[in-house]
Design a protein around this motif. Structure first.
Motif, PDB file in Angstrom:
ATOM      1  N   VAL A 220     -97.550 -35.709 -18.589  1.00 54.10           N
ATOM      2  CA  VAL A 220     -98.213 -36.993 -18.377  1.00 54.10           C
ATOM      3  C   VAL A 220     -98.854 -37.041 -16.994  1.00 54.10           C
ATOM      4  N   PHE A 221     -98.127 -36.554 -15.973  1.00 51.09           N
ATOM      5  CA  PHE A 221     -98.643 -36.587 -14.603  1.00 51.09           C
ATOM      6  C   PHE A 221     -99.927 -35.754 -14.480  1.00 51.09           C
ATOM      7  N   CYS A 222     -99.907 -34.525 -14.981  1.00 45.39           N
ATOM      8  CA  CYS A 222    -101.087 -33.653 -14.869  1.00 45.39           C
ATOM      9  C   CYS A 222    -102.276 -34.230 -15.617  1.00 45.39           C
ATOM     10  N   ALA A 223    -102.040 -34.703 -16.841  1.00 43.95           N
ATOM     11  CA  ALA A 223    -103.123 -35.269 -17.636  1.00 43.95           C
ATOM     12  C   ALA A 223    -103.684 -36.534 -16.994  1.00 43.95           C
ATOM     13  N   ALA A 224    -102.800 -37.378 -16.462  1.00 46.76           N
ATOM     14  CA  ALA A 224    -103.241 -38.644 -15.878  1.00 46.76           C
ATOM     15  C   ALA A 224    -104.021 -38.428 -14.580  1.00 46.76           C
ATOM     16  N   MET A 225    -103.581 -37.523 -13.722  1.00 44.34           N
ATOM     17  CA  MET A 225    -104.294 -37.268 -12.472  1.00 44.34           C
ATOM     18  C   MET A 225    -105.659 -36.657 -12.738  1.00 44.34           C
ATOM     19  N   THR A 226    -105.761 -35.779 -13.728  1.00 46.71           N
ATOM     20  CA  THR A 226    -107.050 -35.178 -14.069  1.00 46.71           C
ATOM     21  C   THR A 226    -107.990 -36.229 -14.640  1.00 46.71           C
ATOM     22  N   ALA A 227    -107.485 -37.047 -15.558  1.00 44.58           N
ATOM     23  CA  ALA A 227    -108.304 -38.112 -16.129  1.00 44.58           C
ATOM     24  C   ALA A 227    -108.706 -39.119 -15.052  1.00 44.58           C
ATOM     25  N   GLY A 228    -107.785 -39.426 -14.124  1.00 44.49           N
ATOM     26  CA  GLY A 228    -108.083 -40.368 -13.048  1.00 44.49           C
ATOM     27  C   GLY A 228    -109.183 -39.883 -12.123  1.00 44.49           C
ATOM     28  N   LEU A 229    -109.168 -38.589 -11.783  1.00 44.39           N
ATOM     29  CA  LEU A 229    -110.214 -38.025 -10.925  1.00 44.39           C
ATOM     30  C   LEU A 229    -111.558 -38.064 -11.629  1.00 44.39           C
ATOM     31  N   LEU A 230    -111.568 -37.687 -12.881  1.00 43.62           N
ATOM     32  CA  LEU A 230    -112.818 -37.673 -13.640  1.00 43.62           C
ATOM     33  C   LEU A 230    -113.408 -39.070 -13.735  1.00 43.62           C
ATOM     34  N   TYR A 231    -112.586 -40.042 -14.075  1.00 46.17           N
ATOM     35  CA  TYR A 231    -113.140 -41.381 -14.260  1.00 46.17           C
ATOM     36  C   TYR A 231    -113.467 -42.062 -12.930  1.00 46.17           C
ATOM     37  N   SER A 232    -112.795 -41.678 -11.838  1.00 47.55           N
ATOM     38  CA  SER A 232    -113.151 -42.219 -10.520  1.00 47.55           C
ATOM     39  C   SER A 232    -114.563 -41.801 -10.126  1.00 47.55           C
ATOM     40  N   CYS A 233    -114.866 -40.525 -10.309  1.00 44.54           N
ATOM     41  CA  CYS A 233    -116.189 -40.010  -9.929  1.00 44.54           C
ATOM     42  C   CYS A 233    -117.295 -40.639 -10.757  1.00 44.54           C
ATOM     43  N   ILE A 234    -117.046 -40.807 -12.045  1.00 45.69           N
ATOM     44  CA  ILE A 234    -118.084 -41.303 -12.945  1.00 45.69           C
ATOM     45  C   ILE A 234    -118.303 -42.802 -12.806  1.00 45.69           C
ATOM     46  N   THR A 235    -117.235 -43.566 -12.587  1.00 42.39           N
ATOM     47  CA  THR A 235    -117.350 -45.027 -12.663  1.00 42.39           C
ATOM     48  C   THR A 235    -117.567 -45.725 -11.334  1.00 42.39           C
ATOM     49  N   MET A 236    -117.415 -45.032 -10.199  1.00 39.91           N
ATOM     50  CA  MET A 236    -117.482 -45.761  -8.935  1.00 39.91           C
ATOM     51  C   MET A 236    -118.821 -46.452  -8.671  1.00 39.91           C
ATOM     52  N   PRO A 237    -119.983 -45.874  -9.027  1.00 42.68           N
ATOM     53  CA  PRO A 237    -121.226 -46.642  -8.842  1.00 42.68           C
ATOM     54  C   PRO A 237    -121.202 -47.985  -9.570  1.00 42.68           C
ATOM     55  N   PHE A 238    -120.642 -48.017 -10.776  1.00 46.48           N
ATOM     56  CA  PHE A 238    -120.567 -49.280 -11.517  1.00 46.48           C
ATOM     57  C   PHE A 238    -119.528 -50.211 -10.897  1.00 46.48           C
ATOM     58  N   GLU A 239    -118.476 -49.646 -10.321  1.00 43.06           N
ATOM     59  CA  GLU A 239    -117.477 -50.450  -9.612  1.00 43.06           C
ATOM     60  C   GLU A 239    -118.116 -51.126  -8.401  1.00 43.06           C
ATOM     61  N   ALA A 240    -118.945 -50.389  -7.657  1.00 40.61           N
ATOM     62  CA  ALA A 240    -119.614 -50.950  -6.486  1.00 40.61           C
ATOM     63  C   ALA A 240    -120.534 -52.100  -6.883  1.00 40.61           C
ATOM     64  N   VAL A 241    -121.303 -51.915  -7.952  1.00 42.78           N
ATOM     65  CA  VAL A 241    -122.207 -52.959  -8.427  1.00 42.78           C
ATOM     66  C   VAL A 241    -121.419 -54.166  -8.924  1.00 42.78           C
ATOM     67  N   LYS A 242    -120.349 -53.902  -9.685  1.00 34.94           N
ATOM     68  CA  LYS A 242    -119.527 -54.990 -10.199  1.00 34.94           C
ATOM     69  C   LYS A 242    -118.943 -55.829  -9.069  1.00 34.94           C
ATOM     70  N   ASN A 243    -118.439 -55.177  -8.022  1.00 38.77           N
ATOM     71  CA  ASN A 243    -117.873 -55.900  -6.883  1.00 38.77           C
ATOM     72  C   ASN A 243    -118.905 -56.781  -6.213  1.00 38.77           C
TER      73      ASN A 243
END
Length: 313
Positions: A220-243
């Motif tokens: 669970v830890f390995c899968a979650a950290m990998t998924a978290g890194l991937l989604y952080s990189c992809i979604t942060m521009p939309f997070e900035a706009v949303k904020n």
């Protein structure tokens, strides 16, 4: 006739088995896991929002995470990083419950018609993320407002007492539509989160199990950290706009700077540069990766305890 394959037929033994749990347990454990995970990572969220919105007034400055946090705590105290916790928990009650819960319902329904593969997981992740985001928009706007309120000059602070006070005042003074003013980037981001966090987490669990990573918490830890890194990189521009869309108020002429998702994306790139989207990335990944790990571990353990102690009573 042959029984259609379900998602559990393609998953390791430690994976949740939604078809063996009632809808109440599926959604309840998803929501409680989201809340427990959020309590762990809320400080990262507060700092990420503050750092990202800080670039609105200082586009040429990219503050260092550790120095920024040190100055923030020295100026406002340790508890400032937990500003907006009530809004964050309220958001998770709606967002995590519906996002993870609906994902499992959609995934297992789709498994009746086709094999559960990466495509089906990404598709159901997008659908569940969009639905969850729209439902939880009021809590999201309240969270952004409360988290960044202390960064404003005293004369401009709203001084919200809690999530309920924030929600009531926003609705009374700005109208109920304000809660959904930043819904487009929030929904867009949530669709990406649903696909890249929940969908790829499911896939990474299988991948790491095939690589020999022990099932249970290590997997669970390995899968979650990998998924978290991937989604952080992809979604942060939309997070900035949303904020920015959630935090802004109309100017003297009544106009809003940030009107739509793509107009805001272009405005930020043109005036501040592409890297402005990633101002505050380290705490954002701390929030995304940390929440992904803590939420999914909590969900796995809650379901394990339920099956061991309550399922047969």
């Amino acid at each position: 006739p042959a029984k259609p394959s379900t998602a559990s037929d393609t998953k390791p033994d430690d994976s949740p088995e939604p078809q063996q749990l009632s809808r109440l347990v599926t959604f309840g454990t998803a929501g409680l896991g989201g809340v427990l995970g959020w309590i762990v990572v809320h400080p990262f969220n507060t700092i990420a929002i503050r750092m990202n919105l800080n670039s609105m007034g200082n586009p040429e400055k990219m503050p260092n995470f550790f120095n920024y946090t040190k100055r923030l705590v020295a100026k406002e105290g340790y508890m400032t990083v937990y500003s907006g916790l009530s809004a964050g928990i309220t958001r998770q009650i709606f967002y995590a419950t519906s996002r993870f819960g609906l994902y499992e319902v959609f995934r297992d329904k789709m498994a009746e018609y086709r094999e559960t593969d990466l495509f089906s997981r990404l598709l159901t992740g997008c659908a569940s993320g969009a639905a969850a985001a729209f439902i939880s928009c009021p809590a999201e706007v309240s969270l952004v407002r409360i988290s960044n309120d202390k960064s404003l000059p005293e004369s401009k602070r709203r001084n919200y007492k809690n999530v309920f006070d924030a929600g009531a005042r926003i609705m009374r003074t700005e109208g109920i539509a304000t809660f959904w003013r930043g819904s487009a980037p929030f929904v867009n981001r949530a669709m990406l989160v649903g696909a890249t966090q929940v969908g790829t987490y499911d896939q990474f669990k299988e991948m790491y199990a095939n690589f020999g990573v022990p099932r249970g918490i290590p997997n669970v830890f390995c899968a979650a950290m990998t998924a978290g890194l991937l989604y952080s990189c992809i979604t942060m521009p939309f997070e900035a706009v949303k904020n920015r869309m959630a935090f802004q108020t109309p100017g003297p002429n009544g106009e809003l700077v940030y009107k739509t998702t793509f107009q805001s994306l272009k405005h930020i790139v043109r005036n501040e540069g592409f890297l402005a989207f990633y101002n505050g990335f380290l705490p954002y990944y701390g929030r995304c990766g940390g929440h992904t790990v803590s939420m999914f571990i909590a969900v796995e353990q809650l379901r394990k305890m339920y099956k061991q102690h309550l399922a047969n009573k």
